[in-house]
Scaffold this active site. Structure first.
Site, PDB file in Angstrom:
ATOM      1  N   ASP A 132      45.024  39.411  39.260  1.00 49.12           N
ATOM      2  CA  ASP A 132      45.078  38.338  39.548  1.00 49.12           C
ATOM      3  C   ASP A 132      44.747  37.330  38.423  1.00 49.12           C
ATOM      4  O   ASP A 132      44.577  37.672  37.291  1.00 49.12           O
ATOM      5  CB  ASP A 132      43.493  38.318  40.368  1.00 49.12           C
TER       6      ASP A 132
ATOM      7  N   ASP B 181      42.973  33.465  36.857  1.00 46.75           N
ATOM      8  CA  ASP B 181      41.888  32.501  37.109  1.00 46.75           C
ATOM      9  C   ASP B 181      42.195  31.527  36.247  1.00 46.75           C
ATOM     10  O   ASP B 181      42.934  31.373  35.335  1.00 46.75           O
ATOM     11  CB  ASP B 181      40.576  33.157  36.659  1.00 46.75           C
TER      12      ASP B 181
ATOM     13  N   ASP C 299      32.470  36.911  27.801  1.00 46.05           N
ATOM     14  CA  ASP C 299      31.986  38.105  27.218  1.00 46.05           C
ATOM     15  C   ASP C 299      32.508  38.499  26.176  1.00 46.05           C
ATOM     16  O   ASP C 299      31.947  38.805  25.135  1.00 46.05           O
ATOM     17  CB  ASP C 299      31.689  39.207  28.355  1.00 46.05           C
TER      18      ASP C 299
END
Length: 417
Positions: free
Chosen positions: A57, A59, A131
């Site tokens: 996917d 983003d 992260d």
């Protein structure tokens, strides 16, 4: 070429092409750009494209606020409470998620004291709250450049998994980040930064403070990733596995616990083969496969002779740190019991009982039986080719039918005298 933090890598100097980006994602990026907003492809999509992989996917991040994004795309909706994002819908059920640049992660402790409208930030702040450095790159649709504020490109080139910011602070704010370090190390084959590895070993106990359901869902992602063999090898080595499942560590002595690695590698290596081949397997299947190597170690009797009551008790105690619906727990127990009974019956050269044949979990239990007994790779490749598990069980040997005829009765002759 090596790039320092804060670099802008122009299109000729990076491998990412628009031809590799989903068409609908490009539509969203261009519309935001034409409306005067910053429009960046972000996160794991850039990492995968850089490594030559096809992202699952994409983003998008922008400086437009959620209500502005909603006005630009009529085929969209806003989701979330404090950290809102917009889902843009396309034909075929495809969803492209668009978020506004944020200043903090939703799991940072300070966030609870902030109002929702104070969480928006700049691209630099958005990169800093992510992260890992390799997940904090931006692709700018305006000039097709890569923006790197954290040294992610260099880490991609060097094959390093590095945490954005001090690992000990980031892990204390959200311990699940430790799982993500191991996840991306297993999927990319990169080395973990020594500072991050040391911090994981020091703060692994904090994982017990996270929501059990969240930890369970994170682990399930790795079961289904196709890289669970390498992931759980890192889990064993780092001590995170023992931190999440203390009962497993307590019931398995130190030598046996460390000796589980070969068995787990064999089991999960085959499961990775099946998963990468596209075979659909249930959540209960993965948890059953996970527990079998431990259950083999802690029981006095051979696995094929374990009593169902022993299995149920072990499942309850082992999976208690995670939130499991009773139905899912029962599915795991039934698969374990069925595998044990299959090993007992097939191992002794006996036919599979009619009761076992009627169980709905028989196909997955039969597959686990062949994983545990070391079936050939061709056996599993044939299952992948069929994209289904159809148990082939020994048939009852044919019996010779007796010829049925009229029964003759012989009467004793009586003398007329």
């Amino acid at each position: 070429m090596s790039y320092p933090e804060g670099s802008i890598i122009p299109r000729p100097e990076h491998p990412i092409s628009r031809a590799d980006i989903d068409v609908d994602v490009l539509k969203v990026l261009y519309r935001l750009h034409h409306k005067g907003h910053l429009a960046y492809l972000v996160g794991g999509g850039i990492r995968d494209l850089w490594l030559g992989k096809q992202p699952k996917d994409f983003d998008i991040a922008t400086d437009a606020h959620p209500q502005e994004i909603r006005r630009i795309f009529r085929n969209s909706r806003i989701i979330g409470k404090r950290f809102r994002l917009v889902q843009v819908f396309f034909k075929g059920g495809k969803i492209v998620e668009v978020s506004t640049f944020r200043s903090r992660s939703e799991f940072d402790a300070e966030v609870d004291m902030l109002a929702p409208n104070n969480t928006f930030g700049s691209p630099v702040e958005d990169a800093q709250r992510r992260d890992l450095t390799i997940n904090a790159l931006f692709y700018n649709i305006a000039d097709f450049s890569i923006l790197d504020y954290v040294g992610g490109v260099k880490d991609l080139q060097d094959g390093i998994i590095r945490v954005v910011g001090p690992p000990e602070i980031r892990f204390q704010r959200d311990p699940v980040r430790m799982l993500r370090v191991l996840r991306h190390a297993s999927r990319t084959g990169f080395q973990i930064d020594p500072t991050a590895w040391s911090a994981i070993q020091s703060y692994r106990h904090l994982i017990r403070l996270c929501s059990p359901a969240r930890v369970r869902d994170e682990l399930l992602k790795d079961f289904r990733s196709g890289y669970c063999r390498d992931f759980f090898q890192l889990m064993l080595a780092s001590g995170l596995l023992a931190a999440i499942f203390p009962h497993i560590e307590e019931t398995t002595d130190g030598a046996a616990f460390s000796g589980l690695q070969p068995r787990m590698q064999a089991v999960f290596g085959t499961i990775d083969l099946l998963t990468m081949g596209g075979l659909s397997l249930s959540e209960a299947f993965f948890w059953t496969a996970f527990l079998i190597p431990f259950l083999e170690k802690v029981t006095v009797l051979p696995f094929q002779q374990i009593e169902p009551e022993t299995v149920a008790k072990y499942v309850d105690e082992s999976l208690s740190p995670l939130e499991f619906a009773r139905g899912r727990r029962d599915e795991v127990i039934m698969r374990l019991v069925t595998v044990s009974q299959l090993m007992h019956q097939l191992g002794a050269g006996r036919r599979v009982s009619a009761r076992l044949k009627r169980r709905l979990c028989l196909p997955e239990a039969w597959l686990l039986y062949h994983i545990l007994t070391g079936a050939s790779q061709k056996f599993f490749e044939d299952i992948i080719a069929q994209q289904s598990v159809k148990p082939v069980l020994p048939e009852k040997p044919p019996t010779t039918k007796r010829r049925r005829g009229r029964r003759r009765t012989h009467r004793k002759k009586v003398s007329p005298i």
